[in-house]
Design a protein around this motif. Sequence first.
Motif, short mmCIF file in Angstrom:
data_model
loop_
_atom_site.label_atom_id
_atom_site.label_comp_id
_atom_site.label_asym_id
_atom_site.label_seq_id
_atom_site.Cartn_x
_atom_site.Cartn_y
_atom_site.Cartn_z
N ALA A 241 0.84 -1.21 0.00
CA ALA A 241 0.00 0.00 0.00
C ALA A 241 0.87 1.26 0.00
CB ALA A 241 -0.92 0.00 1.21
N VAL A 242 1.90 1.24 0.85
CA VAL A 242 2.81 2.38 0.91
C VAL A 242 3.64 2.47 -0.37
CG1 VAL A 242 4.83 3.30 2.13
CG2 VAL A 242 2.90 2.39 3.42
N MET A 243 4.06 1.30 -0.87
CA MET A 243 4.91 1.28 -2.06
C MET A 243 4.22 1.97 -3.25
SD MET A 243 7.72 0.70 -3.49
CE MET A 243 8.60 0.03 -2.09
N GLU A 244 2.93 1.73 -3.39
CA GLU A 244 2.18 2.36 -4.49
C GLU A 244 2.34 3.89 -4.45
OE1 GLU A 244 -0.63 2.48 -7.78
OE2 GLU A 244 0.72 0.94 -7.00
N LYS A 245 2.22 4.44 -3.25
CA LYS A 245 2.35 5.90 -3.09
C LYS A 245 3.79 6.36 -3.29
CE LYS A 245 -1.40 6.38 0.23
NZ LYS A 245 -1.68 6.53 1.66
N LEU A 246 4.72 5.55 -2.81
CA LEU A 246 6.13 5.92 -2.95
C LEU A 246 6.53 6.00 -4.42
CD1 LEU A 246 7.78 3.80 -0.10
CD2 LEU A 246 7.69 6.31 -0.24
N ILE A 247 5.99 5.07 -5.21
CA ILE A 247 6.33 5.05 -6.64
C ILE A 247 5.82 6.32 -7.32
CG2 ILE A 247 5.90 3.87 -8.85
CD1 ILE A 247 5.93 1.22 -7.17
N ILE A 248 4.62 6.73 -6.96
CA ILE A 248 4.08 7.98 -7.52
C ILE A 248 4.96 9.16 -7.12
CG2 ILE A 248 2.14 9.60 -7.43
CD1 ILE A 248 0.32 7.12 -7.02
N ALA A 249 5.36 9.19 -5.85
CA ALA A 249 6.20 10.30 -5.38
C ALA A 249 7.57 10.27 -6.05
CB ALA A 249 6.35 10.24 -3.86
N LYS A 250 8.12 9.09 -6.22
CA LYS A 250 9.43 8.96 -6.89
C LYS A 250 9.33 9.42 -8.34
CE LYS A 250 13.54 7.18 -8.09
NZ LYS A 250 14.80 7.87 -7.78
N GLN A 251 8.27 8.99 -9.02
CA GLN A 251 8.07 9.38 -10.42
C GLN A 251 7.99 10.91 -10.53
OE1 GLN A 251 4.32 8.12 -12.30
NE2 GLN A 251 5.60 7.22 -13.90
N ALA A 252 7.26 11.52 -9.62
CA ALA A 252 7.13 12.98 -9.65
C ALA A 252 8.47 13.65 -9.31
CB ALA A 252 6.06 13.44 -8.66
N SER A 253 9.29 12.99 -8.50
CA SER A 253 10.54 13.62 -8.03
C SER A 253 11.64 13.60 -9.08
CB SER A 253 11.06 12.93 -6.78
OG SER A 253 10.20 13.16 -5.70
N ASP A 254 11.84 12.45 -9.76
CA ASP A 254 12.92 12.40 -10.75
C ASP A 254 12.74 11.26 -11.77
OD1 ASP A 254 13.63 10.19 -9.22
OD2 ASP A 254 15.50 11.03 -8.47
N LEU A 255 11.53 10.79 -11.93
CA LEU A 255 11.15 9.71 -12.86
C LEU A 255 11.74 8.36 -12.43
CD1 LEU A 255 11.37 11.42 -16.39
CD2 LEU A 255 9.42 11.33 -14.81
N HIS A 256 13.05 8.27 -12.34
CA HIS A 256 13.68 7.04 -11.85
C HIS A 256 15.15 7.33 -11.61
CE1 HIS A 256 15.72 6.12 -15.72
NE2 HIS A 256 14.61 6.51 -16.31
N SER A 257 15.84 6.41 -10.92
CA SER A 257 17.28 6.59 -10.71
C SER A 257 18.04 6.05 -11.92
CB SER A 257 17.72 5.88 -9.43
OG SER A 257 17.12 6.53 -8.32
N SER A 258 19.30 6.43 -12.03
CA SER A 258 20.10 6.12 -13.22
C SER A 258 20.01 4.67 -13.67
CB SER A 258 21.57 6.45 -12.93
OG SER A 258 22.40 5.85 -13.90
N SER A 259 19.62 4.48 -14.93
CA SER A 259 19.52 3.13 -15.50
C SER A 259 20.92 2.52 -15.59
CB SER A 259 18.95 3.18 -16.92
OG SER A 259 17.98 4.17 -17.07
N LEU A 260 21.88 3.33 -16.01
CA LEU A 260 23.24 2.81 -16.17
C LEU A 260 23.78 2.33 -14.83
CD1 LEU A 260 25.88 2.35 -17.77
CD2 LEU A 260 26.47 4.75 -17.33
N GLU A 261 23.70 3.16 -13.82
CA GLU A 261 24.31 2.81 -12.54
C GLU A 261 23.60 1.64 -11.87
OE1 GLU A 261 26.64 6.88 -11.52
OE2 GLU A 261 24.73 6.55 -10.52
N GLN A 262 22.29 1.53 -12.07
CA GLN A 262 21.59 0.37 -11.51
C GLN A 262 22.13 -0.93 -12.14
OE1 GLN A 262 17.25 0.59 -10.75
NE2 GLN A 262 17.38 2.59 -11.71
N ARG A 263 22.33 -0.89 -13.44
CA ARG A 263 22.88 -2.07 -14.11
C ARG A 263 24.34 -2.31 -13.71
NH1 ARG A 263 20.46 -4.58 -18.69
NH2 ARG A 263 18.44 -3.68 -19.13
N VAL A 264 25.07 -1.23 -13.51
CA VAL A 264 26.48 -1.37 -13.13
C VAL A 264 26.60 -2.01 -11.76
CG1 VAL A 264 28.54 -0.03 -12.46
CG2 VAL A 264 27.39 0.43 -14.64
N VAL A 265 25.81 -1.57 -10.80
CA VAL A 265 25.89 -2.17 -9.47
C VAL A 265 25.40 -3.62 -9.52
CG1 VAL A 265 24.97 -2.07 -7.11
CG2 VAL A 265 25.81 0.01 -8.21
N HIS A 266 24.36 -3.87 -10.29
CA HIS A 266 23.89 -5.25 -10.47
C HIS A 266 25.02 -6.13 -11.01
CE1 HIS A 266 22.19 -8.28 -13.36
NE2 HIS A 266 21.67 -8.70 -12.23
#
Lengths: 394, 394
Positions: A241-266
Amino acid sequence: MAGLQKSFIREILKVTESPDVISFAGGLPNPRFFPVEEIKEACSRVLKEHGREALQYRTTEGFLPLREQIADRYALHGVHVSPDQILITTGSQQGIDLVGKIFLNEGDRVVLERPSYLGAIQALGLYQPKFRVVTLEDEGCDVEELRSQALTGLKLMYSVPNFQNPSGISYSVSRREEAAEVLAQTNAVFLEDDPYGELRFRGVRAASMRKFLKDQAILLGSFSKVVSPGLRLGWIAAGAAVMEKLIIAKQASDLHSSSLEQRVVHRYLLDNDLDTHLSRIRIAYGRQRDAMVHMLDTYCPTGVTCTRPEGGMFLWVTLPPGISSMNLFNLAVKENVAFVPGHPFYVDGGGDSTLRLNFSNTDEARIEEGIKRLGRAMCRLLEQGTPVTRPSAK
Amino acid sequence: MAGLQKSFIREILKVTESPDVISFAGGLPNPRFFPVEEIKEACSRVLKEHGREALQYRTTEGFLPLREQIADRYALHGVHVSPDQILITTGSQQGIDLVGKIFLNEGDRVVLERPSYLGAIQALGLYQPKFRVVTLEDEGCDVEELRSQALTGLKLMYSVPNFQNPSGISYSVSRREEAAEVLAQTNAVFLEDDPYGELRFRGVRAASMRKFLKDQAILLGSFSKVVSPGLRLGWIAAGAAVMEKLIIAKQASDLHSSSLEQRVVHRYLLDNDLDTHLSRIRIAYGRQRDAMVHMLDTYCPTGVTCTRPEGGMFLWVTLPPGISSMNLFNLAVKENVAFVPGHPFYVDGGGDSTLRLNFSNTDEARIEEGIKRLGRAMCRLLEQGTPVTRPSAK
């Protein structure tokens, strides 16, 4: 308030820029342990194999295989969180901000530890809650104080149960249970920030508060202290329930975190053994902490005490009553050693005779020299018997 | 409202996941032009030469040499902004959020263009302002509407003066001057978002509103459409007084944007000629835009009109009165073609007979096939004479 703190920290950082100064002021991990070669390798491989995906817009939630790795790591530690309960953030600092954004209205009551993390005071403070405090004792927060705060209708409690910034204090198992018991009778969210949990060089890991509080607890995590802070990757784990709201807030804040760096850390986590890497950091930080404690015991005048953390990056020093760490700071700077005076970590004022020392970012030899200098400054201050003054508003 | 839009876009994205679907729905740059090799090279070089700095915490303001490059680029276009008036953000989306955070209180009046960018509606909407709208005409916003809004005490106007998302419309020089004249008589902040300005394939660049409004205008910029969106790097340019507040808000939000990626983009810009890179993108997008306009003229029934943008990534289509783009969407999906219906871009309702088409992310051959399919769906809808229905709240 935010303005004041920023300028204050800026003044400190200005002072510590000189190479002559031994600085225990910052909150930086030791760059000696950054996996530079491995990250370089991971960057090359990601860009070679998935270049276009890594440079394109992706989903707000974050790269699923990375979220799976985080969930697996939680599982190792007995915390059960599914990948879809994890949102990748721009450092765990953003996690604090997003939780503030979705939960806090002006005037809501928020409990902080006393002292508390500056970044949380700043981030949550922008949503204009009423801060309340619970004293941090050797084994965690004062449960009686928490109990009386709980009667007043809490919205949120922010806590760093492992090797807290600034104090280095960890909650004992029994203190966790007692605090959880009080919180379980409220509707308050427990925001558990755990950037240092993996940096334990002694003792035994205690369970996350999520064990007791389930979805009432929201967890923040970070790759900053285990891989690299410059990459700015962290995460929030929360119920659906909280996650749903967090995703909306994250999207409004900066869409998403760096795609490159997420893959790099993975990729980095796939190709390297994190525990081998962590054990090197733990051994070094353990030695640095021991050196600092030993030097404090050796060079500081009677009446000066410090915490004995089993992990993390910080020690907390208390001066004899009536002795001001701000005055000490001014003398210490003349001795070319720096730290952060404790006052800014107290939202309700006080803390004038406390200070934070960082031990992660200074090697043992420099720690010895730095604490000698600090000890000299303390002795001078005690001889002077200088009256307590508060930091100026500048 | 934020929840509604998110679900709506999600439904659309689900539909467009199938490889059979030709999607004009997303707002993605064409990954064919991502400088994958060059970014790989820049990563390697940065990590080799400055690995530890690139992986460490840095200042909130951002990497100074990158801010200098941005200032130099502005200077080329006749905009005078010093590097210390630039703050690096996590995409320009974060710029919108930070400006909302420092300026907006609940109930403040914010003017949006009609239609407006969804991400701005979401980001600013979380601060609970009262949205007001000014109609977007072929040459920019309706100045008379703006004048009457200005009388009511505006806090902020958000605008995309170049190749707006969603409409593709640009403000003419005279419309900029007229709008600036109205705004200069208010205390409102003009937030100029310009992610597409460098993607001009025809016509002549018009001056930024900062030319007329000075520090009353705050500029947002982004590397997303000129280098890569996956890196999540953008910036805010603002006068000193506002910048001080923005830095505090940025620090509270996520401390700073990725140190590694800031250095990587800086390195990329040093080692490559951005204009050569951009000219390839501009040529391709120009051709794709021409193909789309031509196909719309060829295959769409009488009464369907579209904008003729000179740059950017979007076309805006208006159906004959009474014809619903939501109904068209349902038919189009059966033809395996997708777009975004216009309604969500209107904060005050309406827009039912409009829709957004993205031309940047589809090659010419697929554009031809996609618009043929869309034309078929339009013809079927017009034959049916289906009554207008609004998108459901799902």
